[in-house]
Scaffold this motif. Sequence first.
Motif, PDB file in Angstrom:
ATOM      1  N   LEU A 209      24.599  79.463 -30.652  1.00 18.29           N
ATOM      2  CA  LEU A 209      25.865  78.745 -30.518  1.00 18.29           C
ATOM      3  C   LEU A 209      26.642  79.128 -29.266  1.00 18.29           C
ATOM      4  CD1 LEU A 209      27.195  78.757 -34.197  1.00 18.29           C
ATOM      5  CD2 LEU A 209      26.421  76.785 -32.892  1.00 18.29           C
ATOM      6  N   SER A 210      26.860  80.412 -29.090  1.00 17.68           N
ATOM      7  CA  SER A 210      27.788  80.860 -28.045  1.00 17.68           C
ATOM      8  C   SER A 210      27.376  80.452 -26.621  1.00 17.68           C
ATOM      9  CB  SER A 210      28.016  82.366 -28.131  1.00 17.68           C
ATOM     10  OG  SER A 210      26.798  83.063 -28.240  1.00 17.68           O
ATOM     11  N   PRO A 211      26.079  80.417 -26.255  1.00 13.22           N
ATOM     12  CA  PRO A 211      25.762  79.947 -24.892  1.00 13.22           C
ATOM     13  C   PRO A 211      26.203  78.509 -24.646  1.00 13.22           C
ATOM     14  CG  PRO A 211      23.900  81.158 -25.810  1.00 13.22           C
ATOM     15  CD  PRO A 211      24.867  80.945 -26.934  1.00 13.22           C
ATOM     16  N   TYR A 212      26.056  77.664 -25.675  1.00  8.38           N
ATOM     17  CA  TYR A 212      26.477  76.274 -25.524  1.00  8.38           C
ATOM     18  C   TYR A 212      28.000  76.150 -25.539  1.00  8.38           C
ATOM     19  CZ  TYR A 212      21.583  75.115 -26.269  1.00  8.38           C
ATOM     20  OH  TYR A 212      20.221  75.022 -26.152  1.00  8.38           O
ATOM     21  N   VAL A 213      28.665  77.000 -26.325  1.00  9.74           N
ATOM     22  CA  VAL A 213      30.132  77.019 -26.316  1.00  9.74           C
ATOM     23  C   VAL A 213      30.630  77.416 -24.930  1.00  9.74           C
ATOM     24  CG1 VAL A 213      32.179  78.187 -27.227  1.00  9.74           C
ATOM     25  CG2 VAL A 213      30.365  77.472 -28.785  1.00  9.74           C
ATOM     26  N   LEU A 214      29.975  78.414 -24.327  1.00  7.95           N
ATOM     27  CA  LEU A 214      30.364  78.841 -22.978  1.00  7.95           C
ATOM     28  C   LEU A 214      30.142  77.714 -21.976  1.00  7.95           C
ATOM     29  CD1 LEU A 214      31.351  80.993 -21.031  1.00  7.95           C
ATOM     30  CD2 LEU A 214      28.997  81.853 -20.878  1.00  7.95           C
ATOM     31  N   ALA A 215      28.999  77.015 -22.091  1.00  7.63           N
ATOM     32  CA  ALA A 215      28.734  75.885 -21.192  1.00  7.63           C
ATOM     33  C   ALA A 215      29.806  74.806 -21.350  1.00  7.63           C
ATOM     34  CB  ALA A 215      27.351  75.303 -21.469  1.00  7.63           C
ATOM     35  N   ALA A 216      30.189  74.526 -22.608  1.00  5.82           N
ATOM     36  CA  ALA A 216      31.235  73.531 -22.857  1.00  5.82           C
ATOM     37  C   ALA A 216      32.559  73.960 -22.231  1.00  5.82           C
ATOM     38  CB  ALA A 216      31.398  73.322 -24.362  1.00  5.82           C
ATOM     39  N   LEU A 217      32.871  75.250 -22.334  1.00  5.63           N
ATOM     40  CA  LEU A 217      34.110  75.761 -21.726  1.00  5.63           C
ATOM     41  C   LEU A 217      34.092  75.613 -20.209  1.00  5.63           C
ATOM     42  CD1 LEU A 217      34.648  79.003 -23.860  1.00  5.63           C
ATOM     43  CD2 LEU A 217      36.019  76.903 -23.933  1.00  5.63           C
ATOM     44  N   VAL A 218      32.931  75.863 -19.606  1.00  4.66           N
ATOM     45  CA  VAL A 218      32.814  75.722 -18.151  1.00  4.66           C
ATOM     46  C   VAL A 218      33.042  74.269 -17.747  1.00  4.66           C
ATOM     47  CG1 VAL A 218      31.253  75.905 -16.177  1.00  4.66           C
ATOM     48  CG2 VAL A 218      31.303  77.730 -17.896  1.00  4.66           C
ATOM     49  N   TYR A 219      32.393  73.338 -18.470  1.00  6.14           N
ATOM     50  CA  TYR A 219      32.600  71.909 -18.191  1.00  6.14           C
ATOM     51  C   TYR A 219      34.079  71.554 -18.324  1.00  6.14           C
ATOM     52  CZ  TYR A 219      27.622  70.617 -18.143  1.00  6.14           C
ATOM     53  OH  TYR A 219      26.305  70.471 -17.821  1.00  6.14           O
ATOM     54  N   PHE A 220      34.729  72.070 -19.364  1.00  2.00           N
ATOM     55  CA  PHE A 220      36.137  71.761 -19.598  1.00  2.00           C
ATOM     56  C   PHE A 220      37.008  72.289 -18.468  1.00  2.00           C
ATOM     57  CE2 PHE A 220      40.351  72.728 -21.283  1.00  2.00           C
ATOM     58  CZ  PHE A 220      40.689  71.519 -21.876  1.00  2.00           C
ATOM     59  N   VAL A 221      36.745  73.520 -18.054  1.00  2.00           N
ATOM     60  CA  VAL A 221      37.545  74.153 -16.997  1.00  2.00           C
ATOM     61  C   VAL A 221      37.408  73.386 -15.684  1.00  2.00           C
ATOM     62  CG1 VAL A 221      37.689  76.218 -15.542  1.00  2.00           C
ATOM     63  CG2 VAL A 221      37.578  76.449 -18.023  1.00  2.00           C
ATOM     64  N   ILE A 222      36.259  72.772 -15.446  1.00  2.00           N
ATOM     65  CA  ILE A 222      36.063  71.975 -14.229  1.00  2.00           C
ATOM     66  C   ILE A 222      36.705  70.593 -14.372  1.00  2.00           C
ATOM     67  CG2 ILE A 222      34.346  70.833 -12.774  1.00  2.00           C
ATOM     68  CD1 ILE A 222      32.425  73.117 -13.536  1.00  2.00           C
ATOM     69  N   ASN A 223      36.385  69.907 -15.464  1.00  2.00           N
ATOM     70  CA  ASN A 223      36.709  68.483 -15.575  1.00  2.00           C
ATOM     71  C   ASN A 223      38.153  68.197 -15.977  1.00  2.00           C
ATOM     72  OD1 ASN A 223      34.118  67.607 -14.861  1.00  2.00           O
ATOM     73  ND2 ASN A 223      33.372  67.821 -16.946  1.00  2.00           N
ATOM     74  N   TYR A 224      38.731  69.023 -16.850  1.00  2.00           N
ATOM     75  CA  TYR A 224      40.090  68.728 -17.306  1.00  2.00           C
ATOM     76  C   TYR A 224      41.109  68.837 -16.170  1.00  2.00           C
ATOM     77  CZ  TYR A 224      44.348  68.721 -20.086  1.00  2.00           C
ATOM     78  OH  TYR A 224      45.579  68.412 -20.583  1.00  2.00           O
ATOM     79  N   PRO A 225      41.121  69.949 -15.408  1.00  2.00           N
ATOM     80  CA  PRO A 225      42.061  70.005 -14.271  1.00  2.00           C
ATOM     81  C   PRO A 225      41.790  68.910 -13.241  1.00  2.00           C
ATOM     82  CG  PRO A 225      41.208  72.187 -14.783  1.00  2.00           C
ATOM     83  CD  PRO A 225      40.390  71.215 -15.552  1.00  2.00           C
ATOM     84  N   ALA A 226      40.499  68.595 -13.015  1.00  2.00           N
ATOM     85  CA  ALA A 226      40.168  67.534 -12.059  1.00  2.00           C
ATOM     86  C   ALA A 226      40.721  66.195 -12.529  1.00  2.00           C
ATOM     87  CB  ALA A 226      38.652  67.444 -11.878  1.00  2.00           C
ATOM     88  N   SER A 227      40.605  65.913 -13.832  1.00  2.00           N
ATOM     89  CA  SER A 227      41.129  64.662 -14.382  1.00  2.00           C
ATOM     90  C   SER A 227      42.643  64.591 -14.238  1.00  2.00           C
ATOM     91  CB  SER A 227      40.737  64.526 -15.858  1.00  2.00           C
ATOM     92  OG  SER A 227      39.340  64.504 -16.010  1.00  2.00           O
TER      93      SER A 227
END
Length: 243
Positions: A209-227
């Motif tokens: 679970l946690s590796p995918y949770v970390l990947a999701a967090l990375v995507y969020f940290v990139i995409n949310y501020p960009a949006s």
Amino acid sequence: MWWSNLFAGMSPANFFNFSFLPKYLSFFVQGLEYTLLLSVISVGLAVIPALALALMRLSRSRIVRNLSGAYIAVFRSTPMMVQLYIIFYGLFSVIRIPSVVILGFIDLSRFIPGVVALALNSSAYVAEIIRAGILAVDGGQNEAARSLGLSSWQSMKLVVLPQAIKNILPALANELVTMVKESSICSVLGMTELIWGAKTVATTTYKTLSPYVLAALVYFVINYPASKAIEAIERRMRRGDRI
């Protein structure tokens, strides 16, 4: 009940147990670099064919319009994974790319087919963005340019397109944000992007679970501020129009 066993053992610690990071951080760093390179290059390369497709869609020739429309319809109406498989196993089984590794982790024999597949897919969407941006320019601008003696192509290049860029840029930036997420599909072909890194860590450490949770967090940290940044730019542009 049977569904109560489905989440058995899934405590918050399972989701946020990042004890693997000291050893496997490089997988996520390289995966992030790969993802960003893949996305930026794909969208950048998509702009040129997209511009041609958009102008074809606005052509007076029915044949030219239909050709462009068919391309856009095919790439927008079929799954990207299918397109990726066809391009990787079809086109690039004929066009051989040497297995050269650059930057220490990017295999060109996989990276280039991934870029081509994503760029061809993205060009169908960017073409519609450009077409909408051109149509948003007041028709009187083109008429004024033609009355000054400019040809149809000159009026498009010198008058219409520069004004359309303001309409296109925010949507193009949104397409880049979308591509950052959609590039994760390249993991199915062993491209070492972010999801591939998470999958490799999950398989190696048995932390599912946690590796995918970390990947999701990375995507969020990139995409949310960009949006949010794109939304701020759009608001500023609209304010300028009102003034």
